[in-house]
Design an enzyme around this catalytic site. Sequence first.
Site, PDB file in Angstrom:
ATOM      1  N   SER A   8     -10.778 -75.713 110.154  1.00 24.23           N
ATOM      2  CA  SER A   8      -9.835 -75.921 109.049  1.00 24.23           C
ATOM      3  C   SER A   8     -10.543 -76.415 107.804  1.00 24.23           C
ATOM      4  O   SER A   8     -10.271 -75.947 106.688  1.00 24.23           O
ATOM      5  CB  SER A   8      -8.747 -76.925 109.460  1.00 24.23           C
ATOM      6  OG  SER A   8      -7.997 -76.409 110.527  1.00 24.23           O
ATOM      7  N   ASP A   9     -11.448 -77.367 107.958  1.00 19.04           N
ATOM      8  CA  ASP A   9     -12.186 -77.903 106.810  1.00 19.04           C
ATOM      9  C   ASP A   9     -13.043 -76.820 106.149  1.00 19.04           C
ATOM     10  O   ASP A   9     -13.064 -76.676 104.926  1.00 19.04           O
ATOM     11  CB  ASP A   9     -13.094 -79.056 107.246  1.00 19.04           C
ATOM     12  CG  ASP A   9     -12.319 -80.237 107.806  1.00 19.04           C
ATOM     13  OD1 ASP A   9     -11.139 -80.399 107.438  1.00 19.04           O
ATOM     14  OD2 ASP A   9     -12.889 -80.987 108.609  1.00 19.04           O
ATOM     15  N   ILE A  10     -13.746 -76.061 106.956  1.00 24.07           N
ATOM     16  CA  ILE A  10     -14.645 -75.042 106.413  1.00 24.07           C
ATOM     17  C   ILE A  10     -13.872 -73.946 105.703  1.00 24.07           C
ATOM     18  O   ILE A  10     -14.210 -73.554 104.579  1.00 24.07           O
ATOM     19  CB  ILE A  10     -15.543 -74.469 107.525  1.00 24.07           C
ATOM     20  CG1 ILE A  10     -16.537 -75.547 107.967  1.00 24.07           C
ATOM     21  CG2 ILE A  10     -16.264 -73.210 107.054  1.00 24.07           C
ATOM     22  CD1 ILE A  10     -17.331 -75.189 109.201  1.00 24.07           C
TER      23      ILE A  10
END
Length: 132
Positions: A8-10
């Site tokens: 999700s962060d990437i």
Amino acid sequence: MRAGVPISDIFTGVYSVVGILAALARREKTGKGGYVDTALVDSTVGVLANQALNYLVSGNLPKRIGNTHPNIVPYQVFRSPTATSSSPPATTANTPRLCGVLGEGGLAKEDAYIDNKARLARRAELVASSPR
């Protein structure tokens, strides 16, 4: 299964960069900037394309399938006599090579497994016949 990296962060970062580049391109053409708004949950939903499309087309809720791919067979972890590895996307061109590595070279020539549509219809049968 847990992903090896914070997906999700990437992906939120990637989508943010795409938005920033689009805003810069807009500024270059129009002289006006843009507003970029990205969210972790929105980005995560965006990368669920296979599962979401399958649901929207069929109405069937996705089920847990571990490391397998919902639309490509074979595409999962297999054990060969010498190693454990993940299979590459099984295109018609590379399936004979994959079957050969798994010690099942004849499978790729059988009508029941000749293309992905046929393999998808016989996923359980095909996977059960592979080395464990």
